[in-house]
Write a protein that holds these residues in place. Structure first.
Motif, PDB file in Angstrom:
ATOM      1  N   TYR A   1      27.001 -61.056  -0.167  1.00  8.00           N
ATOM      2  CA  TYR A   1      26.238 -62.177   0.279  1.00  8.00           C
ATOM      3  C   TYR A   1      26.355 -63.453  -0.750  1.00  8.00           C
ATOM      4  CZ  TYR A   1      23.872 -60.140   3.918  1.00  8.00           C
ATOM      5  OH  TYR A   1      23.549 -59.578   5.280  1.00  8.00           O
ATOM      6  N   LYS A   2      27.431 -63.317  -1.786  1.00  9.95           N
ATOM      7  CA  LYS A   2      27.455 -64.624  -2.824  1.00  9.95           C
ATOM      8  C   LYS A   2      27.891 -65.710  -1.818  1.00  9.95           C
ATOM      9  CE  LYS A   2      27.790 -66.406  -6.787  1.00  9.95           C
ATOM     10  NZ  LYS A   2      28.410 -66.019  -8.058  1.00  9.95           N
ATOM     11  N   SER A   3      28.586 -65.463  -0.899  1.00  2.14           N
ATOM     12  CA  SER A   3      29.113 -66.256   0.102  1.00  2.14           C
ATOM     13  C   SER A   3      28.952 -66.135   1.583  1.00  2.14           C
ATOM     14  CB  SER A   3      30.644 -66.741  -0.127  1.00  2.14           C
ATOM     15  OG  SER A   3      30.995 -67.624   0.915  1.00  2.14           O
ATOM     16  N   HIS A   4      28.199 -66.728   2.498  1.00  3.18           N
ATOM     17  CA  HIS A   4      27.906 -66.573   3.811  1.00  3.18           C
ATOM     18  C   HIS A   4      29.275 -66.600   4.606  1.00  3.18           C
ATOM     19  CE1 HIS A   4      27.460 -70.715   3.544  1.00  3.18           C
ATOM     20  NE2 HIS A   4      27.788 -71.044   4.820  1.00  3.18           N
ATOM     21  N   TYR A   5      30.347 -67.202   4.108  1.00  5.30           N
ATOM     22  CA  TYR A   5      31.665 -67.123   4.647  1.00  5.30           C
ATOM     23  C   TYR A   5      32.509 -65.628   4.629  1.00  5.30           C
ATOM     24  CZ  TYR A   5      30.935 -72.091   4.616  1.00  5.30           C
ATOM     25  OH  TYR A   5      30.542 -73.467   4.562  1.00  5.30           O
TER      26      TYR A   5
ATOM     27  N   GLU B   1      21.756 -61.935  -1.738  1.00  7.81           N
ATOM     28  CA  GLU B   1      21.244 -62.006  -0.250  1.00  7.81           C
ATOM     29  C   GLU B   1      20.130 -63.128  -0.056  1.00  7.81           C
ATOM     30  OE1 GLU B   1      19.792 -58.537   2.947  1.00  7.81           O
ATOM     31  OE2 GLU B   1      20.787 -57.847   0.822  1.00  7.81           O
ATOM     32  N   PHE B   2      19.409 -63.114  -1.086  1.00  8.44           N
ATOM     33  CA  PHE B   2      18.326 -64.256  -0.722  1.00  8.44           C
ATOM     34  C   PHE B   2      18.761 -65.448  -0.855  1.00  8.44           C
ATOM     35  CE2 PHE B   2      15.640 -67.295  -2.937  1.00  8.44           C
ATOM     36  CZ  PHE B   2      14.692 -67.496  -1.980  1.00  8.44           C
ATOM     37  N   ILE B   3      19.895 -65.962  -1.541  1.00 12.01           N
ATOM     38  CA  ILE B   3      20.487 -66.974  -1.627  1.00 12.01           C
ATOM     39  C   ILE B   3      20.913 -67.641  -0.191  1.00 12.01           C
ATOM     40  CG2 ILE B   3      22.497 -68.592  -2.509  1.00 12.01           C
ATOM     41  CD1 ILE B   3      22.300 -66.909  -5.050  1.00 12.01           C
ATOM     42  N   GLN B   4      21.532 -66.505   0.656  1.00 15.04           N
ATOM     43  CA  GLN B   4      22.136 -66.949   1.844  1.00 15.04           C
ATOM     44  C   GLN B   4      20.712 -67.197   2.982  1.00 15.04           C
ATOM     45  OE1 GLN B   4      24.762 -67.764   2.230  1.00 15.04           O
ATOM     46  NE2 GLN B   4      25.367 -67.231   0.099  1.00 15.04           N
ATOM     47  N   GLU B   5      19.626 -66.347   2.488  1.00 10.13           N
ATOM     48  CA  GLU B   5      18.436 -66.531   3.505  1.00 10.13           C
ATOM     49  C   GLU B   5      17.930 -67.867   3.133  1.00 10.13           C
ATOM     50  OE1 GLU B   5      14.176 -64.565   3.167  1.00 10.13           O
ATOM     51  OE2 GLU B   5      15.668 -63.170   3.820  1.00 10.13           O
ATOM     52  N   GLU B   6      17.912 -68.114   1.762  1.00 10.06           N
ATOM     53  CA  GLU B   6      17.395 -69.650   1.384  1.00 10.06           C
ATOM     54  C   GLU B   6      18.302 -70.808   2.273  1.00 10.06           C
ATOM     55  OE1 GLU B   6      14.940 -71.391  -2.064  1.00 10.06           O
ATOM     56  OE2 GLU B   6      16.994 -70.830  -2.825  1.00 10.06           O
TER      57      GLU B   6
ATOM     58  N   GLY C   1      34.384 -59.215  -9.094  1.00  8.17           N
ATOM     59  CA  GLY C   1      34.407 -60.224 -10.021  1.00  8.17           C
ATOM     60  C   GLY C   1      34.072 -61.882  -9.215  1.00  8.17           C
ATOM     61  N   LYS C   2      33.933 -61.907  -8.130  1.00 13.57           N
ATOM     62  CA  LYS C   2      33.351 -62.937  -7.469  1.00 13.57           C
ATOM     63  C   LYS C   2      32.042 -63.284  -7.745  1.00 13.57           C
ATOM     64  CE  LYS C   2      36.474 -63.688  -3.457  1.00 13.57           C
ATOM     65  NZ  LYS C   2      36.784 -63.289  -1.949  1.00 13.57           N
ATOM     66  N   LEU C   3      31.199 -62.553  -8.329  1.00 14.35           N
ATOM     67  CA  LEU C   3      29.787 -62.817  -8.772  1.00 14.35           C
ATOM     68  C   LEU C   3      30.055 -63.749  -9.986  1.00 14.35           C
ATOM     69  CD1 LEU C   3      27.962 -59.302  -8.389  1.00 14.35           C
ATOM     70  CD2 LEU C   3      28.160 -61.178  -6.733  1.00 14.35           C
ATOM     71  N   SER C   4      31.055 -63.807 -10.610  1.00 13.80           N
ATOM     72  CA  SER C   4      31.257 -64.690 -11.718  1.00 13.80           C
ATOM     73  C   SER C   4      32.086 -65.796 -11.517  1.00 13.80           C
ATOM     74  CB  SER C   4      32.364 -63.967 -12.862  1.00 13.80           C
ATOM     75  OG  SER C   4      31.609 -62.814 -13.319  1.00 13.80           O
ATOM     76  N   VAL C   5      32.151 -66.116 -10.129  1.00 13.43           N
ATOM     77  CA  VAL C   5      32.836 -67.373  -9.719  1.00 13.43           C
ATOM     78  C   VAL C   5      31.764 -68.202  -9.230  1.00 13.43           C
ATOM     79  CG1 VAL C   5      34.527 -68.582  -7.848  1.00 13.43           C
ATOM     80  CG2 VAL C   5      34.880 -66.343  -9.185  1.00 13.43           C
ATOM     81  N   SER C   6      31.893 -69.720  -9.375  1.00 10.20           N
ATOM     82  CA  SER C   6      30.926 -70.521  -8.809  1.00 10.20           C
ATOM     83  C   SER C   6      30.619 -70.462  -7.512  1.00 10.20           C
ATOM     84  CB  SER C   6      31.145 -71.792  -9.221  1.00 10.20           C
ATOM     85  OG  SER C   6      30.316 -72.950  -8.826  1.00 10.20           O
TER      86      SER C   6
END
Length: 438
Positions: free
Chosen positions: A257-261, A90-95, A300-305
């Motif tokens: 939140y791993k991806s904002h898309y 979630e923070f990554i998207q905020e940043e 599993g998407k948490l393990s994808v770049s």
């Protein structure tokens, strides 16, 4: 529904670690640091490796036990340690948004820590812990001398927060994979030399008294699971539907939140699963499990770049193959859950096709249960109705038309598509009517 919360957290910790490793690696690269050449002996560069969360939990619980914490406190402490950076996606998207309006500059390091603590504390506050853990997550980066993000000295920081901080620092700035006598002494020196600055005296002394050279062997990747389980008593608690929903929403938020898309995808799939479970009159416990499967289907998407997940254009063939691995990673994570094989299968088979052309296992229709077919359809429906960089969200009618074409090709279940049309056809007009009334 009876759940051992710790077992679920242990299972998903691998995926949480993968996100944290990638984020701090990118942050180090941005600062011109090559982590592969970092020497642990300088104790200055944060270096995270797999099983990070479990080692933090083990060290914190081991030390907490020496300080006299009881079993329920240790159980909750272990859970909090696994979730210590639950806010990172979630923070990554905020940043990312912050950079847009600040000439591409990221948050400074102290702001990063403060925001992650605040978001993380809010997220875990809704979980049904066994003890009162108010502010534990919020203050788990405080330093004993008061120079942490919130300026709280050791005497004003909860003990569990101090234990989490001590354990995380040791795992980030020391080498716990080296079980030599020299390295053992180096770790003890690190803790002693930072007592009263980073670490409070009581917590540091408890760690030094209980930490032995043989502990390092127990912290190895091969032994950490067994060691961590030996430290805490496990509980199977009965969770009601509201609590299951809360737990599912937390995991869905972390993944989304791993991806904002795709920031509403897992939550949306879980909600679709809940509505279809109601339509099919699933028993209460099965409906709760089915909701969890929807919430966890993309864990599993948490393990994808992030480079792949955040790409605004179509993926090339190699990138698409890497993206497809997320279904296998989901299976790897959830297969570790004891007594939840059904959730594992429902969640991880959401990209299988009835004609056997799906992934990751290329299962055929005869091998796919009604529930597995249903999660797949809920996933497709949610994805088609969402807005993405390359398309607007489709209407219900367009979505059902596309799904019927897929069914006619032998990819998904035609009867389920028909039932979903019945369940969801009035959803959009109803939402619009509710908005007009406000």
């Amino acid at each position: 529904m009876k759940i051992d919360l710790i077992e679920i957290l242990y299972a998903v910790s691998f995926a949480l670690d993968a996100t944290e490793i990638e984020y701090y690696k990118k942050r180090a690269e941005a600062n011109g640091i090559d982590l592969s050449s970092v020497s642990y002996k300088d104790h200055k560069t944060k270096n995270i490796t797999m099983n990070h969360s479990k080692r933090i939990a083990a060290l914190a619980v081991l030390t907490g036990k020496a300080m006299g914490l009881d079993q329920v406190d240790l159980y909750d402490l272990s859970a909090l340690c696994i979730l210590h950076d639950n806010a990172l996606t979630e923070f990554i998207q905020e940043e990312i948004e912050f950079r847009k309006y600040n000439n591409g500059l990221p948050y400074n390091d102290s702001a990063v820590i403060m925001r992650i603590c605040k978001i993380g504390a809010k997220n875990v506050s809704v979980l049904p812990f066994r003890t009162n853990n108010r502010d534990i997550m919020l203050y788990h980066h405080e330093k004993a001398d008061g120079t942490g993000p919130f300026g709280r000295r050791a005497d004003r920081t909860p003990v569990k927060s101090q234990l989490m901080h001590l354990a995380e620092c040791i795992d980030c700035y020391c080498d716990l994979t080296d079980s030599t006598e020299e390295n053992y002494r180096e770790i003890c020196f690190y803790v002693r030399s930072n007592t009263r600055t980073l670490f409070g005296e009581e917590v540091a002394n408890a760690f030094l008294n209980v930490f032995k050279k043989k502990t390092l062997a127990n912290l190895s990747n091969a032994n950490i699971d067994k060691f961590l389980r030996s430290l805490t008593r496990h509980y199977e608690d009965s969770y009601n539907q509201k609590e299951i929903k809360t737990l599912g929403e937390l995991f869905a938020r972390i993944v989304d939140y791993k991806s904002h898309y795709t920031c509403i995808h897992c939550v949306g799939v879980a909600d679709r699963c809940a509505k279809m479970a109601e339509f099919y009159n699933f028993p209460e416990e099965k409906a709760a499990k089915f909701y969890l499967a929807g919430a966890l289907h993309d864990i599993g998407k948490l393990s994808v770049s992030m480079d792949i997940l955040q790409k605004p254009t179509n993926l090339n063939d190699d990138e698409y193959e890497l993206m497809k691995m997320h279904a296998l990673y989901t299976y790897d994570v959830l297969s570790k859950l004891k007594g939840m094989k059904d959730i594992c299968n429902w969640a991880s088979h959401h990209h299988e096709k009835l004609n056997g052309n799906g992934y990751p296992f290329k299962l055929s229709g005869k091998q796919l249960s009604h529930e597995e077919r249903l999660v797949a359809c809920c996933d497709i429906y949610q994805a088609l109705t969402e807005k993405r960089p390359y398309k607007d969200g489709f209407t219900h009618e367009e979505t059902i038309r596309i799904m019927r074409e897929m069914a006619e090709k032998g990819e998904i279940d035609y009867d389920i598509v028909t039932d979903m049309h019945h369940v969801f056809q009035h959803e959009i007009p109803q939402i619009e009517a509710e908005l007009n009334q406000k």
